[in-house]
Motif scaffolding. Sequence first.
Motif, PDB file in Angstrom:
ATOM      1  N   ALA A  61       0.673  -1.155   0.055  1.00  0.00           N
ATOM      2  CA  ALA A  61      -0.086  -0.179   0.064  1.00  0.00           C
ATOM      3  C   ALA A  61       0.885   1.123   0.037  1.00  0.00           C
ATOM      4  N   CYS A  62       1.959   1.324   0.827  1.00  0.00           N
ATOM      5  CA  CYS A  62       2.859   2.490   0.819  1.00  0.00           C
ATOM      6  C   CYS A  62       3.388   2.516  -0.552  1.00  0.00           C
ATOM      7  N   LEU A  63       3.891   1.291  -1.211  1.00  0.00           N
ATOM      8  CA  LEU A  63       4.506   1.503  -2.539  1.00  0.00           C
ATOM      9  C   LEU A  63       3.468   1.924  -3.704  1.00  0.00           C
ATOM     10  N   ALA A  64       2.154   1.314  -3.314  1.00  0.00           N
ATOM     11  CA  ALA A  64       1.295   2.165  -4.303  1.00  0.00           C
ATOM     12  C   ALA A  64       0.953   3.656  -4.349  1.00  0.00           C
ATOM     13  N   LEU A  65       1.148   4.121  -3.182  1.00  0.00           N
ATOM     14  CA  LEU A  65       1.098   5.452  -2.705  1.00  0.00           C
ATOM     15  C   LEU A  65       2.309   6.258  -3.156  1.00  0.00           C
ATOM     16  N   ASP A  66       3.541   5.697  -3.661  1.00  0.00           N
ATOM     17  CA  ASP A  66       4.677   6.001  -4.318  1.00  0.00           C
ATOM     18  C   ASP A  66       5.429   6.713  -3.210  1.00  0.00           C
ATOM     19  N   LEU A  67       5.598   5.908  -1.954  1.00  0.00           N
ATOM     20  CA  LEU A  67       6.329   6.406  -0.899  1.00  0.00           C
ATOM     21  C   LEU A  67       7.556   5.674  -1.124  1.00  0.00           C
ATOM     22  N   GLY A  68       8.452   6.470  -1.003  1.00  0.00           N
ATOM     23  CA  GLY A  68      10.070   6.189  -1.308  1.00  0.00           C
ATOM     24  C   GLY A  68      11.126   6.932  -0.644  1.00  0.00           C
ATOM     25  N   PRO A  69      12.267   6.601  -0.953  1.00  0.00           N
ATOM     26  CA  PRO A  69      13.406   7.281  -0.353  1.00  0.00           C
ATOM     27  C   PRO A  69      13.414   8.822  -0.385  1.00  0.00           C
ATOM     28  N   GLY A  70      13.684   9.517   0.821  1.00  0.00           N
ATOM     29  CA  GLY A  70      13.448  11.113   0.969  1.00  0.00           C
ATOM     30  C   GLY A  70      12.023  11.259   1.293  1.00  0.00           C
ATOM     31  N   ASP A  71      10.967  10.411   1.008  1.00  0.00           N
ATOM     32  CA  ASP A  71       9.660  10.864   1.648  1.00  0.00           C
ATOM     33  C   ASP A  71       9.250  10.308   3.175  1.00  0.00           C
ATOM     34  N   LEU A  72       8.440  10.940   3.777  1.00  0.00           N
ATOM     35  CA  LEU A  72       8.031  10.914   5.207  1.00  0.00           C
ATOM     36  C   LEU A  72       6.744  10.140   5.449  1.00  0.00           C
ATOM     37  N   ALA A  73       6.657   9.201   6.226  1.00  0.00           N
ATOM     38  CA  ALA A  73       5.420   8.830   6.668  1.00  0.00           C
ATOM     39  C   ALA A  73       5.170   8.956   8.220  1.00  0.00           C
ATOM     40  N   TRP A  74       4.054   9.166   8.586  1.00  0.00           N
ATOM     41  CA  TRP A  74       3.698   9.558  10.129  1.00  0.00           C
ATOM     42  C   TRP A  74       2.658   8.391  10.344  1.00  0.00           C
ATOM     43  N   THR A  75       2.863   7.823  11.816  1.00  0.00           N
ATOM     44  CA  THR A  75       1.821   7.089  12.397  1.00  0.00           C
ATOM     45  C   THR A  75       2.037   7.082  13.760  1.00  0.00           C
ATOM     46  N   SER A  76       0.965   6.384  14.591  1.00  0.00           N
ATOM     47  CA  SER A  76       0.730   6.373  15.933  1.00  0.00           C
ATOM     48  C   SER A  76       2.064   5.789  16.639  1.00  0.00           C
ATOM     49  N   PRO A  77       2.595   5.931  17.975  1.00  0.00           N
ATOM     50  CA  PRO A  77       3.321   5.131  18.446  1.00  0.00           C
ATOM     51  C   PRO A  77       2.748   4.163  19.139  1.00  0.00           C
ATOM     52  N   ASN A  78       1.398   4.081  19.334  1.00  0.00           N
ATOM     53  CA  ASN A  78       0.635   2.878  20.015  1.00  0.00           C
ATOM     54  C   ASN A  78       0.124   2.015  19.030  1.00  0.00           C
ATOM     55  N   THR A  79       1.225   1.261  18.445  1.00  0.00           N
ATOM     56  CA  THR A  79       0.609   0.276  17.494  1.00  0.00           C
ATOM     57  C   THR A  79       1.827  -0.896  17.664  1.00  0.00           C
ATOM     58  N   PHE A  80       1.223  -1.574  16.395  1.00  0.00           N
ATOM     59  CA  PHE A  80       2.400  -2.872  16.413  1.00  0.00           C
ATOM     60  C   PHE A  80       3.427  -2.347  15.477  1.00  0.00           C
ATOM     61  N   VAL A  81       4.793  -2.676  15.458  1.00  0.00           N
ATOM     62  CA  VAL A  81       5.768  -2.216  14.885  1.00  0.00           C
ATOM     63  C   VAL A  81       5.366  -2.220  13.200  1.00  0.00           C
ATOM     64  N   ALA A  82       4.678  -3.039  12.602  1.00  0.00           N
ATOM     65  CA  ALA A  82       4.164  -2.934  11.298  1.00  0.00           C
ATOM     66  C   ALA A  82       3.847  -1.718  10.816  1.00  0.00           C
ATOM     67  N   SER A  83       3.062  -0.938  11.606  1.00  0.00           N
ATOM     68  CA  SER A  83       2.566   0.281  10.997  1.00  0.00           C
ATOM     69  C   SER A  83       3.580   1.254  10.673  1.00  0.00           C
ATOM     70  N   ALA A  84       4.769   1.128  11.053  1.00  0.00           N
ATOM     71  CA  ALA A  84       5.812   2.012  11.007  1.00  0.00           C
ATOM     72  C   ALA A  84       6.817   1.347  10.006  1.00  0.00           C
ATOM     73  N   ASN A  85       6.986   0.153  10.251  1.00  0.00           N
ATOM     74  CA  ASN A  85       8.079  -0.596   9.269  1.00  0.00           C
ATOM     75  C   ASN A  85       7.830  -0.449   7.957  1.00  0.00           C
ATOM     76  N   CYS A  86       6.579  -0.517   7.622  1.00  0.00           N
ATOM     77  CA  CYS A  86       6.082  -0.536   6.136  1.00  0.00           C
ATOM     78  C   CYS A  86       6.611   0.446   5.263  1.00  0.00           C
TER      79      CYS A  86
END
Length: 385
Positions: A61-86
């Motif tokens: 899903a991140c790849l399909a949204l064109d997330l790549g090097p140099g970009d930034l994603a934000w998530t919640s700290p209260n989650t399983f690690v996968a929400s950030a690892n993606c």
Amino acid sequence: MIPYGRQDISEDDIAAVRAVLQSDFLTQGPAIERFERAVAEHCGARHAIAVANATAALHIACLALDLGPGDLAWTSPNTFVASANCARYCGADVDFVDIDPVSWNLSPGLLAQRLDEAQARGRLPKVLVPVHFSGQSCDMEEIGRLAREYGVAVLEDASHAIGASFLNSPVGSCTHSECAVFSFHPVKIVTTGEGGVIVTNRDDLAARLLRLRSHGITRDASVMTEKNPGPWYYEQRELGYNYRMTDIQAALGASQMTRLETFVTRRRQLAARYDTLLAGLPIQLPVQDIRSQSSWHLYVVRLHLDQISRSHRQIFDALRAAGIGANLHYIPVHLQPYYRTLGFSPGHCPEAERYYGEAISLPLYPALNEADQDYIATTLHGLLT
Ligand SMILES: *Cc1c(COP(=O)(O)O)cnc(C)c1O
């Protein structure tokens, strides 16, 4: 030990799996589409794409949204690690927006403030991953509004939240997001053993996700660069993965989806029963937004430690010693050693860190019986008074 979560497998589920095992297709067969249709129909979303697990779903899903090097994603700290690892899989940077002290979901107020600051600094996130913690939807109306205002793509981590709704639309309707991801791990609401699904209303994202799930390969002659040299021919258009789900898993998922309402109704019943049984104790019971109907993946209480003689750890250990599989969701992701190597340290999300010192997840799953639940409540009364 009473587990904190457990799958519920019926004879029909077993029959559905057996039927696939005796059929022509163990993978890439018709059960996948059946399962995808069941999920899409439940959500009222145009497309559902089944993959190996929710972590893989978040990745593509991140790849399909064109997330790549140099970009930034934000998530919640209260989650399983996968929400950030993606986002890290895509080479992007990650940051965390602290939680609301009442809902324990990413705080929309803080998000507004952080977006304003990020715009001023010239580094807005490309993707925001709100997590519907415990099955209670984030304030998607406000998050969606902010995302549109600042041009941020929203990818909902709805791993906890199939069967939940917000303002009467099912989580997964993607009314305020580009796409949403569900997990079908056995502790979640509905299971396929391992499994994930991405739902979206965007045709372009769906087509890209289908390709990314299977090596980046297409068999659609209309988009090929070579003009169809023969029936064996396929083209790899980009670097994809083998993230496919098997038909064995999909058959289990399709069969389980017919009981989604039953599962969620039972979880709601048990949650309401916990509310009653635990009322008056020096703990914060889970607070529900009036606009939201939770799927109740987790029932989390927060200890008022100033009113309790024992420590958080002592209560946790005493529950485990009493055969109660209490758990803790979640260790703030930014405090994981891996994220510390990226520069995060305590104090970055004080609300999530405070929450972590006080929260306990109590057992909750459809087959939890009233007698066991009474025992859990009695044990807590003994420990907290
Ligand atoms: C379970 C979970 C995941 C990962 O799901 P898998 O299907 O195990 O990969 C991601 N995010 C959250 C919030 C989860 O609870």
